[in-house]
Design a protein around this motif. Structure first.
Motif, short mmCIF file in Angstrom:
data_model
loop_
_atom_site.label_atom_id
_atom_site.label_comp_id
_atom_site.label_asym_id
_atom_site.label_seq_id
_atom_site.Cartn_x
_atom_site.Cartn_y
_atom_site.Cartn_z
N ALA A 73 0.85 -1.20 0.00
CA ALA A 73 0.00 0.00 0.00
C ALA A 73 0.88 1.24 0.00
CB ALA A 73 -0.91 0.01 1.22
N PHE A 74 0.37 2.32 -0.58
CA PHE A 74 1.12 3.59 -0.55
C PHE A 74 0.16 4.76 -0.61
CE2 PHE A 74 0.75 2.65 -5.12
CZ PHE A 74 0.34 3.87 -5.64
N LYS A 75 0.67 5.93 -0.24
CA LYS A 75 -0.06 7.18 -0.46
C LYS A 75 0.88 8.16 -1.11
CE LYS A 75 0.76 9.33 4.08
NZ LYS A 75 0.11 10.00 5.24
N ALA A 76 0.32 8.97 -2.01
CA ALA A 76 1.12 9.94 -2.75
C ALA A 76 0.36 11.24 -2.83
CB ALA A 76 1.43 9.40 -4.15
N SER A 77 1.01 12.34 -2.53
CA SER A 77 0.35 13.64 -2.49
C SER A 77 1.06 14.66 -3.36
CB SER A 77 0.28 14.17 -1.06
OG SER A 77 -0.46 13.30 -0.23
N TYR A 78 0.26 15.57 -3.94
CA TYR A 78 0.80 16.67 -4.73
C TYR A 78 -0.10 17.87 -4.51
CZ TYR A 78 3.03 19.17 -8.59
OH TYR A 78 3.73 20.08 -9.35
N GLY A 79 0.50 19.01 -4.20
CA GLY A 79 -0.26 20.24 -4.02
C GLY A 79 -0.53 20.55 -2.56
#
Length: 407
Positions: A73-79
Motif C-alpha cells: 500500500a502507498f499514499k502519494a500527495s501533490y499540491g
C-alpha cells in the motif's frame, strides 16, 4: 476563495488536463500491460505498487510506501490546496484468471488522472492524493487503510472500473459482503469397525448446506449466499472429525446484509446441533459495505465521460458484486462508475476479459477513464458552491467526535 487566475476559464483548465493525459498515453498503456503481466495476488502486488509509486515520485509527488502496515500500500500527495481529491488505485489480480477484473486498467487510470491534475493543482487550489490500495479482490485493503486513518483527510474519492458498458455512477450499485469460515469439530472413529463412536463433522456441513439451500427459497432477489467445503475428511475409513466451510453473504443494504448473516449462521448452528459437533466461526476478511454513489460527483463524471466521446445514452441499472470502495463511499463522497472496454462481450472474472484487458480498446479505456476522472475533479474544484459544501462536510466528518470505527 478564487481558484483560477482572473483571466483563466474552466475550458482552459480542462483543455490543459486533457492535453497532459493524452501526452502520457504511451507511458500509461505500457504500465497497464506491465501490471497485467505481473498478475500479483492480494497483498503480493510488490512490482505493481512499486511501479506506480515510482511513476508518482518521478512526477514530483510526495510518496510514502508501506502505509497502514501493508507492504504493497502507498499514499502519494501533490499540491497544498484545501480540497483534497482522492484517487484510488487497485492492482491485485485474481487466482488462475489473472487480471480478469481489469485492475491493471484501474491502476493506470488512477495514475493518469493524478498526473493530469498535478499540472493544474495550484491553479485549482487542490491537493491530489493517490492511495495505492491492495487486496480489493480478497483482503479488504481499503478497509484496513480506513482503519489506519488514511482516508480521513480526503474531501472526495473516486476511481473507475472497467467492464462491458459505460455507466452513469448513479446507475451502478454493488452489494456489501461478509466472508467467514465455519469449523465443525467432531470425533474420529473407524468408519467400518466403530462408526457409532464417531461424530461426523462432514455430516454437519451437509446439514448446513441443505439448510442454506432451503433458506435461499425465501430470500429476496437482492440477497446472495455462497459456500464451499474447504476441508472435509481425508480417508473413507475414518469418520471426519474436522470440516471447514467458507461462506459469504451479500446484500445491497448494510442492515439487510447483517440480518441475512444472522439467518445464515443459524443454518450452521443447525448443522452442529444435528450432529453433535462443536462450531467455531471466524471472519476471514473485513466486511465490505454496499456502494453509495455521490450524486453531485456522479453528474459531473457523466458530463466528463461525454466530453471524452463516451456519452451515456443507456441508463440501465447495473448491479451486483462487491468492492471495498463501498466502505470508502460510506465514509465520504465517492464515485465508482463502470467504464467500457469497447467490443468486449466477456464478463469480468473470466479468461476472456483478462485477454480484453490489454486489447487496443482497453488501452483507449485507460486514457478515457483517466481523463474523465480528472475532468470531474476540475469541475468540482471550480464550482465554488459545491466546493464550500464539500469542505464543510469534511470538517464535520473529521471533527474530534467523529467515529472512525469501521462502517
Amino acid at each position: 476563495m478564487t481558484t483560477l487566475a482572473d483571466q483563466e476559464t474552466t475550458a482552459d483548465i480542462g483543455e490543459a488536463v486533457v492535453a497532459e493525459i493524452a501526452g502520457l498515453r504511451d507511458r500509461l498503456v505500457r504500465l497497464s500491460h506491465d501490471i497485467h503481466g505481473y498478475a500479483e495476488l492480494s497483498f503480493e502486488e510488490h512490482r505493481a505498487a512499486a511501479a506506480l509509486a515510482d511513476a508518482l515520485v518521478g512526477a514530483g509527488f510526495d510518496v510514502e510506501r508501506g502505509v497502514a502496515d501493508l507492504p504493497t500500500a502507498f499514499k502519494a500527495s501533490y499540491g497544498t490546496g484545501d480540497l483534497v481529491v482522492g484517487i484510488c488505485a487497485e492492482y491485485d489480480a485474481l487466482p488462475d484468471v489473472g487480471h480478469a477484473c481489469g485492475h491493471n486498467i484501474i491502476a493506470t487510470t488512477a495514475l493518469g488522472a493524478a498526473l493530469g491534475l498535478a499540472t493544474v493543482a495550484d491553479r485549482l487550489g487542490i491537493t491530489v492524493k493517490v492511495l495505492g490500495t491492495p487486496a480489493e479482490e480478497h483482503g479488504g485493503g481499503k478497509v484496513l487503510m480506513i482503519d489506519a486513518g488514511l482516508f480521513d483527510d480526503l474531501t472526495v474519492a473516486m476511481m473507475v472500473h472497467p467492464g462491458n458498458a459505460d455507466t452513469h455512477p448513479a446507475d451502478t450499485a454493488t452489494q456489501g459482503v461478509s466472508r467467514w469460515a465455519a469449523t465443525f469439530t467432531g470425533k474420529a472413529s473407524h468408519a467400518a469397525a466403530a462408526p457409532q463412536l464417531g461424530v461426523n463433522a462432514a455430516d454437519a456441513a451437509v446439514v448446513t448446506q441443505v439448510a442454506l439451500g432451503l433458506l435461499r427459497q425465501q430470500l429476496p432477489a437482492t440477497a446472495r449466499v455462497a459456500a464451499f467445503v474447504r476441508e472435509g475428511g481425508r480417508a473413507t475409513n475414518i469418520i471426519p472429525e474436522r470440516t471447514v466451510v467458507d461462506f459469504e453473504v451479500r446484500e445491497f443494504d448494510l442492515d439487510a446484509q447483517r440480518g441475512l448473516h444472522a439467518r445464515v449462521l443459524a443454518c450452521f448452528e443447525a448443522g452442529a446441533l444435528a450432529t453433535g459437533c462443536t462450531l467455531e466461526l471466524e471472519e476471514t476478511e473485513p466486511e465490505y459495505a454496499p456502494l453509495r454513489q455521490d450524486a453531485r460527483l456522479a453528474d459531473r463524471y457523466a458530463a466528463a465521460l461525454g466530453r471524452v466521446g463516451r456519452p451515456i445514452a443507456d441508463r440501465s441499472p447495473l448491479s451486483g458484486g462487491s468492492t471495498d470502495m463501498g466502505n470508502v463511499s460510506q465514509l465520504l463522497p465517492s464515485i465508482h462508475p463502470m467504464i467500457a472496454v469497447r467490443g468486449s462481450e466477456n464478463p469480468p472474472h473470466t479468461h476472456g476479459f483478462a485477454r480484453d484487458a490489454v486489447s487496443a480498446e482497453a488501452d483507449a479505456t485507460v486514457v478515457d477513464g483517466a481523463t474523465a476522472m480528472a475532468l470531474t475533479a476540475v469541475s468540482v474544484a471550480q464550482d465554488e458552491a459545491l466546493r464550500r459544501e464539500l469542505l464543510a462536510e469534511q470538517r464535520d466528518r473529521t471533527a474530534p467526535t467523529t467515529d472512525r470505527s469501521r462502517r
